[in-house]
Design a protein around this motif. Structure first.
Motif, PDB file in Angstrom:
ATOM      1  N   VAL A 278       0.882  -1.054   0.166  1.00 31.46           N
ATOM      2  CA  VAL A 278       0.078   0.068  -0.012  1.00 31.46           C
ATOM      3  C   VAL A 278       1.005   1.229  -0.039  1.00 31.46           C
ATOM      4  O   VAL A 278       0.588   2.271  -0.751  1.00 31.46           O
ATOM      5  N   GLN A 279       1.973   1.233   0.828  1.00 27.91           N
ATOM      6  CA  GLN A 279       2.755   2.425   0.677  1.00 27.91           C
ATOM      7  C   GLN A 279       3.592   2.769  -0.578  1.00 27.91           C
ATOM      8  O   GLN A 279       3.618   3.858  -0.855  1.00 27.91           O
TER       9      GLN A 279
ATOM     10  N   PHE B  55       5.397   3.324   8.883  1.00 28.97           N
ATOM     11  CA  PHE B  55       5.013   3.288   7.354  1.00 28.97           C
ATOM     12  C   PHE B  55       4.468   4.680   6.921  1.00 28.97           C
ATOM     13  O   PHE B  55       3.497   4.804   6.246  1.00 28.97           O
ATOM     14  N   GLY B  56       4.844   5.701   7.673  1.00 30.89           N
ATOM     15  CA  GLY B  56       4.616   7.100   7.178  1.00 30.89           C
ATOM     16  C   GLY B  56       3.034   7.291   7.531  1.00 30.89           C
ATOM     17  O   GLY B  56       2.498   6.897   8.640  1.00 30.89           O
ATOM     18  N   ASP B  57       2.297   7.839   6.686  1.00 26.63           N
ATOM     19  CA  ASP B  57       0.812   7.941   6.572  1.00 26.63           C
ATOM     20  C   ASP B  57       0.197   6.840   5.946  1.00 26.63           C
ATOM     21  O   ASP B  57      -1.145   6.731   6.154  1.00 26.63           O
TER      22      ASP B  57
ATOM     23  N   PHE C 128      -7.227  13.919   8.486  1.00 25.72           N
ATOM     24  CA  PHE C 128      -6.340  14.278   9.499  1.00 25.72           C
ATOM     25  C   PHE C 128      -5.128  13.401   8.826  1.00 25.72           C
ATOM     26  O   PHE C 128      -5.154  12.872   7.795  1.00 25.72           O
ATOM     27  N   LYS C 129      -3.796  13.865   9.528  1.00 25.01           N
ATOM     28  CA  LYS C 129      -2.601  13.351   8.982  1.00 25.01           C
ATOM     29  C   LYS C 129      -2.222  12.341   9.948  1.00 25.01           C
ATOM     30  O   LYS C 129      -1.736  12.831  11.290  1.00 25.01           O
TER      31      LYS C 129
ATOM     32  N   ARG D 123      -3.114   5.167  16.562  1.00 25.88           N
ATOM     33  CA  ARG D 123      -2.531   4.292  15.442  1.00 25.88           C
ATOM     34  C   ARG D 123      -2.710   2.839  15.896  1.00 25.88           C
ATOM     35  O   ARG D 123      -2.632   1.825  14.900  1.00 25.88           O
ATOM     36  N   GLU D 124      -2.568   2.430  17.134  1.00 28.25           N
ATOM     37  CA  GLU D 124      -2.742   1.174  17.421  1.00 28.25           C
ATOM     38  C   GLU D 124      -3.469   0.921  18.605  1.00 28.25           C
ATOM     39  O   GLU D 124      -3.162   1.579  19.716  1.00 28.25           O
TER      40      GLU D 124
END
Lengths: 369, 321
Positions: A128-129, A150-152, A315-316, A325-326
């Protein structure tokens, strides 16, 4: 923040980006026509939506899908704007489907995904990245893989901690057994994380009940037929010693009940897990003591929503704290006294969720042991 | 006087001896194994599996293979629930209609299976596997992935009503096995299965319509799968698209363990009956003797190999593929 202000900011953000993209596209197409295809411009504004999951043959995944569809409709699109990528329990297929979906849409994708098994989460996130898409995952990832690496593009990962709720159902079971006797556990597929956690929950509760023995714990592979046969074998081996049954999920409990029915055994205390509609009805009818609801409808919707809103820039992800994020999904214990309320609230009428309240119902950041 | 211990006799009775041997072994370790109640439990577990295994025996005897059982059992189980509920939801209210309807549906699925195999000239392995997938897909489509439950006590008497300690469904299975034996031994069709399996060219040259026999074999198998679907509902009180899961492994293993040769022409219904009992006795016995769960799969595989070695006449064939 009032919704008015939130809406305003959201609209302005989108407008500004549209303007920037439009000018960028205009400039580039003036200078280098064809290099920037239409796909790139769509990448940020209208990502293609997909849910990658195991199968349609269970109430659980159906609820996940219904949540994804509810979210899709909430942004003014028809249900079928969300593509189902069904992996049939194959990690290879899961990854191949996601790569194909990314290629088809030039990377302009918002994907929700259960990677099927833990090691598959990393290749999915990498794919995906590399394509510039956005993915939110649930259930399966290895402990060393983190979205923030993995950044955004790997927006978030949600899982459910089953140990505590399974311990609570065990305590309810032990109380119903009068604090003494023998219990058997029929588990999920032995290597599955939820199966391990649910058995651990039972073992934790056992420490406080010295007069209760765990007679046996064996895998029934989440399967009704296998559970019925395993329970029958347990009855041969332990007979009257069994005074309570701890099941790793609802499907197993259905099999256990049928094995007991065949023997004419009534009133055996049984607890389950998953909160499927049939099981909730059984809790109301007194056939089952408790089950645990993980709100798959909400999970299905919010996972896709997170990927979508990251893709359109609401949102970023990289600016969010780690616990955004987790995180753990919600768990609701359903027992006889609240089953009717629960059914009315969650099953008879599916609540309308605010799909931009990303972390409200969640259960805090993931803790590694 | 004929010698009792001829090689043929040894091979004929080997599966039964394996079964008895296993029962002695499990009883020696845990005497609780040898009880009427435990036999009833094994019989309940074995009942739907036996119907599937008998169905596929007809096909294997012909030297073909049928892998459509999981889809067919799942679809017929689900359809049975739907028809049952639509026609009143209780046997008394006329829902018995569901039984012939579903047997017909099973025959129809078998017919399609056979036609695809014979008319389109697709190997039975592939044709039936594909039809199985179609069946599972159709079951998912009909149920939307949900469970369909049947609560009618009269119908569930198949599980709950006992005669001489065994539930009614066990007697249904015995009757069906006798019917299968009758077809195998006392009808032209049954003998033709062996003719096709023993040597297809020869059968064809003798004027036998091999394609017709093949199609009828699949129809017959479909009917037995439908019976398994109905019994599966009787056993669990519910049907879902995965109601047929695991039957492929259990049935084919049982057939082979019982001494039916996968290359056709050898073995029959009674081999299958013993084979199904062997596999279910192993499954039940391993739990009853307290074998750790991580050893059970390995042990099942090992016992299956031993059973096949003992019960198949491998000297009569030149090579195995």
């Amino acid at each position: 923040m009032s919704t008015f202000i939130k809406d305003f900011i959201e609209r302005e953000t989108i407008n500004r980006r549209n303007f920037l993209l439009a000018s960028a596209a205009g400039l580039t197409s003036a200078t280098m026509p064809g290099v920037f295809g239409g796909g790139m411009a769509r990448a940020a504004t209208e990502p293609a939506l997909a849910w990658s999951y195991r199968d349609r043959a269970s109430a659980y995944w159906n609820a996940i899908v219904s949540g994804g569809e509810a979210f899709t409709e909430s942004i003014g699109k028809p249900k079928d704007a969300m593509t189902s990528l069904i992996n049939e329990g194959s990690s290879e297929k899961s990854l191949a489907d996601i790569k194909a979906f990314l290629a088809k849409n030039n990377g302009a994708c918002a994907i929700a995904c259960d990677p099927n098994d833990s090691p598959n989460a990393r290749p999915v996130a990498e794919a995906v990245q590399a394509a510039g898409g956005y993915v939110s995952t649930i259930w399966n990832k290895t402990d060393d893989a983190h979205p923030w690496d993995f950044g955004d593009n790997w927006v978030s990962h949600m899982t459910w901690s089953d140990e505590k709720p399974a311990e609570e159902t065990a305590r309810i079971l032990f109380e119903a057994m009068g604090g003494k006797g023998g219990v058997v556990h029929l588990g999920g597929i032995a290597a599955n994380n939820p199966a391990i956690e649910r058995l651990n929950g039972l073992k934790n509760a056992l420490k406080d009940y010295p007069d209760i023995t765990l007679l046996d714990a064996q895998p029934a592979d989440w399967d009704t037929t296998k559970a019925a046969e395993l329970m029958a074998s347990f009855l041969t081996k332990y007979g009257d010693q069994i005074t309570g049954v701890h099941c790793a999920n609802d499907n197993i409990a259905y099999g256990v009940m049928e094995a007991l029915k065949a023997e004419g055994i009534e009133g055996m205390p049984i607890v389950a897990y998953d909160g499927n509609p049939e099981a909730v009805q059984m809790v109301m009818d007194g056939k089952l003591l408790a089950t645990v609801f993980t709100n798959p409808h909400w999970g299905g919707g919010i996972t896709l929503s997170l990927a979508y809103h990251a893709a359109i820039g609401t949102f970023k992800p990289s600016e969010e704290p780690h616990e955004h994020r987790e995180f753990y999904g919600p768990t609701i214990l359903v027992t006889a006294k609240d089953a009717a309320d629960f059914k009315a609230k969650y099953l008879d009428n599916v609540p309308t969720y605010d799909w931009t309240d990303f972390w409200g119902p969640s259960n805090g950041g993931i803790v590694y042991k | 006087m004929k010698r009792l211990m001829t090689r043929e006799n040894a091979i004929r009775w080997a599966p039964l001896l394996v079964l008895i041997g296993l029962m002695i072994l499990f009883t020696a370790i845990n005497p609780a194994f040898l009880s009427q109640r435990n036999f009833a439990r094994i019989a309940i577990a074995a009942a739907p599996a036996l119907m599937v295994a008998i169905g596929v025996t007809f096909i294997i005897v012909m030297g073909s293979i049928d892998l459509s059982m999981e889809g067919t059992v799942g679809l017929t189980a689900v359809l049975f629930c739907f028809v049952f509920l639509a026609t009143g939801g209780t046997l008394a209210a006329g829902a018995w209609v569901a039984v012939p309807v579903i047997l017909l549906a099973g025959a129809l699925i078998g017919l399609v299976n056979g036609l695809v195999h014979v008319k389109l000239r697709i190997p039975s392995f592939m044709a039936s596997l594909a039809i199985g997938f179609v069946g599972t897909g159709a079951a998912v489509l009909i149920t939307g992935g949900d469970i369909v439950k049947i609560d009618d006590d009269t119908f569930r008497a198949l599980l709950t009503w006992r005669i001489a300690g065994f539930p009614l469904m066990v007697y249904v299975v015995i009757v069906m096995a006798l019917i299968a034996w009758f077809i195998q031994s006392h009808t032209t069709l049954g003998r033709n299965f062996y003719a096709v399996g023993g040597g297809e060219e020869l059968a064809h040259a003798s004027g036998l319509n091999v394609r017709r026999v093949r199609i009828l074999g699949f129809v017959l198998a479909g009917v037995f799968y439908a019976v398994a679907g109905i019994l599966q509902v009787a056993k669990l009180g519910q049907a879902e698209s995965v109601s047929g899961a695991n039957f492929m492994f259990i049935s084919i293993t049982s057939v082979v363990v019982g001494g039916v040769a996968l290359w056709g022409g050898i073995g029959g219904i009674w081999n299958t009956v013993v084979g199904v009992l062997i596999v279910n006795v192993i499954n039940n016995g391993m739990v009853v003797i307290g074998l750790p769960d991580y050893l059970q799969d390995g042990m099942l595989g090992l016992l299956v190999i031993v059973a096949v070695v003992l019960s198949t006449d491998r000297r009569s064939i030149s090579f195995v593929k």
